[in-house]
Design a protein around this motif. Structure first.
Motif, PDB file in Angstrom:
ATOM      1  N   ALA A  40      14.692  -1.713 -28.876  1.00  0.00           N
ATOM      2  CA  ALA A  40      15.484  -1.276 -27.716  1.00  0.00           C
ATOM      3  C   ALA A  40      16.092   0.088 -28.023  1.00  0.00           C
ATOM      4  N   VAL A  41      16.487   0.809 -26.996  1.00  0.00           N
ATOM      5  CA  VAL A  41      17.198   2.071 -27.211  1.00  0.00           C
ATOM      6  C   VAL A  41      18.499   1.800 -27.977  1.00  0.00           C
ATOM      7  N   ALA A  42      18.980   2.812 -28.713  1.00  0.00           N
ATOM      8  CA  ALA A  42      20.265   2.705 -29.405  1.00  0.00           C
ATOM      9  C   ALA A  42      21.388   2.737 -28.372  1.00  0.00           C
ATOM     10  N   PRO A  43      22.595   2.267 -28.748  1.00  0.00           N
ATOM     11  CA  PRO A  43      23.715   2.277 -27.789  1.00  0.00           C
ATOM     12  C   PRO A  43      23.990   3.656 -27.193  1.00  0.00           C
ATOM     13  N   LEU A  49      21.200   7.048 -20.760  1.00  0.00           N
ATOM     14  CA  LEU A  49      20.449   6.652 -19.561  1.00  0.00           C
ATOM     15  C   LEU A  49      21.400   6.323 -18.413  1.00  0.00           C
ATOM     16  N   MET A  50      22.461   5.585 -18.733  1.00  0.00           N
ATOM     17  CA  MET A  50      23.434   5.213 -17.703  1.00  0.00           C
ATOM     18  C   MET A  50      24.066   6.467 -17.086  1.00  0.00           C
ATOM     19  N   LYS A 207      17.360   5.007 -34.591  1.00  0.00           N
ATOM     20  CA  LYS A 207      15.955   4.808 -34.214  1.00  0.00           C
ATOM     21  C   LYS A 207      15.050   5.864 -34.844  1.00  0.00           C
ATOM     22  N   GLY A 208      15.569   6.623 -35.807  1.00  0.00           N
ATOM     23  CA  GLY A 208      14.755   7.649 -36.454  1.00  0.00           C
ATOM     24  C   GLY A 208      14.709   8.918 -35.620  1.00  0.00           C
ATOM     25  N   TRP A 209      13.630   9.670 -35.796  1.00  0.00           N
ATOM     26  CA  TRP A 209      13.463  10.978 -35.137  1.00  0.00           C
ATOM     27  C   TRP A 209      12.527  10.784 -33.950  1.00  0.00           C
ATOM     28  N   ASP A 210      13.052  11.007 -32.753  1.00  0.00           N
ATOM     29  CA  ASP A 210      12.235  10.800 -31.563  1.00  0.00           C
ATOM     30  C   ASP A 210      12.782  11.681 -30.449  1.00  0.00           C
TER      31      ASP A 210
END
Ligand code: SAM
Length: 221
Positions: A40-43, A49-50, A207-210
């Motif tokens: 899932a996406v990180a917080p 996104l919100m 989530k690393g590098w993205d």
């Protein structure tokens, strides 16, 4: 390596700016308990996104790739009264976990989870269109098709966010794997489509590098 500090910064930001949310925490716990992959996406990304959906004034949101519904719940937080969110998930277990999390959050009436392969479900969403905001986060080789559908189902002035477009830098590798090819073809389509304007924001963190591609559809002419 700087990588350990990425996570420390994620935690610092979350402590300052992202108040605890019982429904979001419960969705992550349920996903973990059911053995769903921790992708899932990180917080801080969910909150991005919100915020983007809210800045967009989104009343109708489409998500492709639900997993356990974590990003879905963040997006639903952006909706005004009467807003609606459609999310698509192919895996029956993921869909069941997500449905339970939406019910727990009291959002079963707001969020419509469509179970099936996105390319089978999307043509049936014409009646729900136009969407104001689309989040694409499913199987990456299909990104070009999802982008075309997002454009078809969105209003002029709509926004599209495409996740995982940097892939630890692999996006620059013209001979990359099928996921990289899916990202590169989607970015090529954006570049060639006069109605689309976009950039890529690189991200680091737990989530690393993205990165995210942020895409805007032109206003009606
Ligand atoms: N958006 C979620 C979040 O941040 O909480 C994460 C989504 S996860 C990266 C990708 C999801 O897409 C998985 O649950 C997977 O089962 C689903 N998926 C993969 N291929 C799909 C397809 N063809 N149609 C619909 N969903 C698909």
């Amino acid at each position: 390596t700087e990588a350990p500090r990425w996570e420390a910064v994620d935690r610092y930001v979350a402590e300052r700016l992202i108040p605890p949310d019982a429904a979001l925490a419960a969705a992550l716990e349920a996903s973990h308990a059911a053995g769903l992959p921790p992708i899932a996406v990180a917080p801080n990304q969910g909150k991005l996104l919100m915020l983007l959906a809210r800045m967009q004034g989104a009343r109708r949101i489409l998500e492709i790739g639900t997993l356990g519904g974590y990003s879905t719940l963040w997006l639903a937080r952006a909706l005004p009264e009467g807003g609606r969110l459609v999310t698509i998930e192919a895996d029956p277990l993921h869909a069941a976990v997500a449905r339970a999390s939406f019910a727990r959050a009291g959002l079963s009436e707001v969020i419509s989870l469509q179970e099936g392969r996105a390319l089978d479900v999307l043509p049936g969403l014409v009646d729900e269109a136009p969407f104001d905001f689309v989040f694409i986060d499913a199987d990456k080789p299909s990104n070009p098709d999802y982008l075309a559908w997002a454009l078809k189902l969105s209003r002029p002035g709509g926004a599209i966010v495409l996740d995982n477009v940097v892939r630890s830098g692999a996006v620059v590798d013209a001979e990359g794997d099928a996921n990289v090819q899916g990202v590169r073809r989607a970015l090529d389509l954006i570049a060639a489509e006069p109605r689309l304007d976009a950039t890529v924001v690189q991200t680091v963190g737990e989530k690393g590098w993205d990165g995210f591609a942020l895409i805007r559809i032109a206003d009606a002419t």
